[in-house]
Design a protein around this motif. Sequence first.
Motif, short mmCIF file in Angstrom:
data_model
loop_
_atom_site.label_atom_id
_atom_site.label_comp_id
_atom_site.label_asym_id
_atom_site.label_seq_id
_atom_site.Cartn_x
_atom_site.Cartn_y
_atom_site.Cartn_z
N CYS A 115 34.08 -10.06 102.03
CA CYS A 115 32.72 -10.44 102.42
C CYS A 115 32.36 -11.83 101.90
O CYS A 115 31.39 -12.45 102.38
N SER A 116 33.14 -12.36 100.94
CA SER A 116 32.86 -13.70 100.43
C SER A 116 32.91 -14.74 101.54
O SER A 116 32.24 -15.77 101.48
N ARG A 117 33.72 -14.49 102.55
CA ARG A 117 33.88 -15.47 103.63
C ARG A 117 32.60 -15.60 104.45
O ARG A 117 32.35 -16.63 105.06
N LEU A 118 31.79 -14.56 104.44
CA LEU A 118 30.52 -14.61 105.17
C LEU A 118 29.42 -15.26 104.33
O LEU A 118 28.53 -15.90 104.87
N CYS A 119 29.50 -15.09 103.02
CA CYS A 119 28.38 -15.52 102.17
C CYS A 119 28.17 -17.02 102.19
O CYS A 119 27.15 -17.52 102.65
N HIS A 120 29.14 -17.77 101.69
CA HIS A 120 28.96 -19.21 101.51
C HIS A 120 30.08 -20.01 102.17
O HIS A 120 30.35 -21.14 101.75
N TYR A 121 30.70 -19.47 103.21
CA TYR A 121 31.74 -20.26 103.88
C TYR A 121 31.17 -21.56 104.45
O TYR A 121 31.82 -22.61 104.37
N PRO A 122 29.95 -21.55 105.04
CA PRO A 122 29.40 -22.83 105.51
C PRO A 122 29.23 -23.85 104.37
O PRO A 122 29.41 -25.06 104.58
N SER A 123 28.88 -23.37 103.18
CA SER A 123 28.78 -24.28 102.04
C SER A 123 30.13 -24.91 101.74
O SER A 123 30.25 -26.12 101.53
N LEU A 124 31.17 -24.06 101.72
CA LEU A 124 32.51 -24.55 101.44
C LEU A 124 32.94 -25.56 102.50
O LEU A 124 33.44 -26.64 102.17
N ALA A 125 32.71 -25.22 103.77
CA ALA A 125 33.14 -26.12 104.86
C ALA A 125 32.45 -27.47 104.76
O ALA A 125 33.09 -28.53 104.86
#
Length: 315
Positions: A115-125
């Motif tokens: 579920c981490s990929r949904l949380c802050h993936y846009p931040s990471l990108a």
Amino acid sequence: MLCPFCGVGCRLTYTGGRVAGVDGPVCGHALSIPRWYHRDAARLKRPLVRVGGVLREASWSEALERAAVLLRDAARSAGGWHGVGFIGGSKLFNEEAYALQKLARLLGSNNVDTCSRLCHYPSLAAQVEVLGFGGLTAPYAELLETQAVLIVGWNGAVTAPVLFARYVLGAARRGAALVAVDVWRSATARAARLWVRVRPRGDAYLAAALARLLADRGVAPEAEERVENLDEVLRVLGEVDPEAYARAAGADPDVVEEAARLLDVERGSVLWGMGVTQHLYSTTAIHWLLVLAALRGWLWRRGCVVGGVRGQSNV
């Protein structure tokens, strides 16, 4: 031990049925969770299995056997283990996450996610593209040296109480202006000096409007030295009409202008949460927030903290 309540990482001990905070770099001796939390009557202390539509207590042996049967049945219905997915949570330890993916691959499934990929993936990108890394630009402790904090889509007063009370409110007690941007008047917005109300998905427009207003008030020397293609950035920003963008965000243009006035400081910080990351324009919104911070020099100065605040203990 680490407290599992949020993503701050407070240290704790559990001795003789009592929970206590341990001095650490973020939490001091404080804890976000109430000390009675582990004794709450609603907490599960034993496995439950459903029989005839009703959940009843079971032994670990019975519960594990039931889970294995259900997984085997699911794989049989899907024509093999390739039809079964394994999704881990962000509160798993690294070792538990490793064991979960090993179980999936042992059984023959490549469908492993978190579920981490949904949380802050846009931040990471966005941050990797702009900064080269996906974390905060400085330790939380430097919030105590900041002069203004822009908080977008993060209700830290509820979701990270220790971090919010010790550092965000600590900054406010030292004179920093808190500007909260959110779709509703959350506890964080109530604690802020200014609440900028936006409509859902309006934060990208709002961030662009603020970036233009703050750039008009001056571009930092650090930005002139370190921002690649600065002329092109300023050209694109020049096409932003702050009043029109504020209205597109669902915000009052006068309130947005007041926010820019409060944020016109040498040492500013920008924190955002999943209110920003959970819509179609999230990466765009974060890009604008990073542009804002870069043009003001906040990415490189002491007393400036820029980044997304994670919500779970091992995101």
